[in-house]
Design a protein around this motif. Structure first.
Motif, PDB file in Angstrom:
ATOM      1  N   TYR A  31      22.703  50.690 -12.219  1.00 33.62           N
ATOM      2  CA  TYR A  31      21.830  49.883 -13.071  1.00 33.62           C
ATOM      3  C   TYR A  31      20.574  49.522 -12.309  1.00 33.62           C
ATOM      4  O   TYR A  31      20.629  48.934 -11.229  1.00 33.62           O
ATOM      5  CB  TYR A  31      22.531  48.603 -13.534  1.00 33.62           C
ATOM      6  N   ASN A  32      19.435  49.912 -12.879  1.00 34.98           N
ATOM      7  CA  ASN A  32      18.139  49.567 -12.327  1.00 34.98           C
ATOM      8  C   ASN A  32      17.260  49.165 -13.509  1.00 34.98           C
ATOM      9  O   ASN A  32      16.916  50.003 -14.337  1.00 34.98           O
ATOM     10  CB  ASN A  32      17.540  50.760 -11.583  1.00 34.98           C
ATOM     11  N   PRO A  33      16.903  47.887 -13.624  1.00 35.62           N
ATOM     12  CA  PRO A  33      16.136  47.438 -14.787  1.00 35.62           C
ATOM     13  C   PRO A  33      14.789  48.129 -14.941  1.00 35.62           C
ATOM     14  O   PRO A  33      14.219  48.143 -16.033  1.00 35.62           O
ATOM     15  CB  PRO A  33      15.974  45.936 -14.544  1.00 35.62           C
ATOM     16  N   GLU A  34      14.272  48.707 -13.861  1.00 37.21           N
ATOM     17  CA  GLU A  34      13.010  49.439 -13.927  1.00 37.21           C
ATOM     18  C   GLU A  34      13.211  50.920 -14.228  1.00 37.21           C
ATOM     19  O   GLU A  34      12.236  51.670 -14.337  1.00 37.21           O
ATOM     20  CB  GLU A  34      12.240  49.267 -12.615  1.00 37.21           C
ATOM     21  N   ARG A  35      14.472  51.328 -14.347  1.00 34.12           N
ATOM     22  CA  ARG A  35      14.771  52.737 -14.601  1.00 34.12           C
ATOM     23  C   ARG A  35      15.777  52.832 -15.753  1.00 34.12           C
ATOM     24  O   ARG A  35      16.848  53.427 -15.624  1.00 34.12           O
ATOM     25  CB  ARG A  35      15.354  53.387 -13.336  1.00 34.12           C
ATOM     26  N   MET A  36      15.405  52.234 -16.883  1.00 35.55           N
ATOM     27  CA  MET A  36      16.299  52.263 -18.042  1.00 35.55           C
ATOM     28  C   MET A  36      16.076  53.506 -18.901  1.00 35.55           C
ATOM     29  O   MET A  36      17.019  54.022 -19.508  1.00 35.55           O
ATOM     30  CB  MET A  36      16.097  51.012 -18.899  1.00 35.55           C
ATOM     31  N   ASN A  37      14.834  53.973 -18.959  1.00 31.77           N
ATOM     32  CA  ASN A  37      14.500  55.085 -19.847  1.00 31.77           C
ATOM     33  C   ASN A  37      13.048  55.474 -19.608  1.00 31.77           C
ATOM     34  O   ASN A  37      12.292  54.752 -18.941  1.00 31.77           O
ATOM     35  CB  ASN A  37      14.692  54.690 -21.314  1.00 31.77           C
ATOM     36  N   PHE A  38      12.672  56.600 -20.165  1.00 28.28           N
ATOM     37  CA  PHE A  38      11.268  56.980 -20.290  1.00 28.28           C
ATOM     38  C   PHE A  38      11.056  57.246 -21.764  1.00 28.28           C
ATOM     39  O   PHE A  38      11.439  58.299 -22.286  1.00 28.28           O
ATOM     40  CB  PHE A  38      10.950  58.213 -19.449  1.00 28.28           C
ATOM     41  N   GLY A  39      10.507  56.256 -22.480  1.00 28.10           N
ATOM     42  CA  GLY A  39      10.453  56.354 -23.924  1.00 28.10           C
ATOM     43  C   GLY A  39      11.859  56.505 -24.484  1.00 28.10           C
ATOM     44  O   GLY A  39      12.770  55.762 -24.114  1.00 28.10           O
ATOM     45  N   VAL A  40      12.048  57.494 -25.363  1.00 27.37           N
ATOM     46  CA  VAL A  40      13.376  57.711 -25.954  1.00 27.37           C
ATOM     47  C   VAL A  40      14.267  58.589 -25.088  1.00 27.37           C
ATOM     48  O   VAL A  40      15.423  58.860 -25.454  1.00 27.37           O
ATOM     49  CB  VAL A  40      13.270  58.310 -27.376  1.00 27.37           C
ATOM     50  N   LEU A  41      13.764  59.032 -23.932  1.00 31.48           N
ATOM     51  CA  LEU A  41      14.598  59.757 -22.973  1.00 31.48           C
ATOM     52  C   LEU A  41      15.458  58.728 -22.240  1.00 31.48           C
ATOM     53  O   LEU A  41      14.968  57.984 -21.389  1.00 31.48           O
ATOM     54  CB  LEU A  41      13.733  60.540 -21.990  1.00 31.48           C
TER      55      LEU A  41
END
Length: 238
Positions: A31-41
């Motif tokens: 879990y990394n709050p800055e690495r949740m997604n890239f848009g809908v990816l």
């Protein structure tokens, strides 16, 4: 133009013995709050599965799930009645929709299977689950973009319930390609499978990722022979 760089060694690392997975975005115990997604990816997992091992039957709902094998043979079974094997050169898609269960196993006992597991948040909820896979002609990506996924059933590649386009390219050292966006508000996530390239003035090595948005096009230049996956996706959720 705006960019976000994800160096390969900053990805989440989950080693379960039979499974070694690198997570570009938050997934399972990473879990990394800055690495949740890239848009809908939402998910980009770089998986290695030991011989004869795999993921037991488990459920999915309202997600577009794409698998791209990099080496070896991956056997798929699902609650829709599909039993298939995907291998390097194939691409598989499953629209989970109202709900589906599936399993994935390394078909071979004596070699590992490597594949990318990608989740894209759909633009339609509760669709009827569906499955498809195709074999790509790898020669069609030699120093040019090969579309492997789109929102359109009649286009090249598989299709999904989202305004997303995936392309693959194998570039010789010194060669360049320009990617032109299909929709102006989309972003492009560049994932280097092998070799190294420069894009948006950023040098990218093996398994590095670069998100690019607020631009109409991106040029990629190979510093050495390179294989690259490009994923154009909407930046807005919902």
């Amino acid at each position: 133009m705006k960019t976000i760089f994800h160096q390969a060694d900053t990805r989440g690392d989950a080693n379960h013995g039979w499974l070694h997975s690198k997570h570009s975005f938050s997934f399972a115990n990473y879990y990394n709050p800055e690495r949740m997604n890239f848009g809908v990816l939402r998910v980009l997992n770089d998986d290695k599965v030991s011989g004869g091992m795999g993921f037991g039957t488990h459920p999915h709902q309202n997600m577009e799930i794409i698998s791209i094998p990099l080496s070896g043979d991956l056997e798929h079974k699902d609650s829709m009645g599909n039993t298939t094997v995907i291998k390097e050169g194939d691409i598989q898609v499953m629209s989970a929709g109202t709900g589906v269960q599936h399993s994935e196993y390394n078909k071979n006992k004596d070699e590992e299977v490597r594949f990318l597991q990608i989740w894209v948040i759909p633009n339609q909820q509760n669709v009827e689950p569906r499955y498809d896979q195709i074999t790509l002609n790898k020669a069609d990506r030699k120093n040019k973009l090969q579309q492997v996924l789109s929102p359109n059933k009649e286009d090249d590649g598989v299709w999904i319930y989202q305004d997303a386009w995936f392309n693959m390219v194998d570039l010789d050292a010194g060669k360049a390609v320009t990617y032109d966006f299909n929709k102006k508000d989309n972003g492009l996530y560049i994932f280097v499978l092998e070799g190294s390239v420069t894009a948006a003035e950023q040098k990218l090595g093996r398994r590095d990722g670069l998100g690019v948005y607020d631009t109409a096009s991106v040029e990629l230049t190979a510093a050495e022979n390179a294989s690259v996956l490009l994923m154009e996706v909407p930046m807005r959720l919902g």
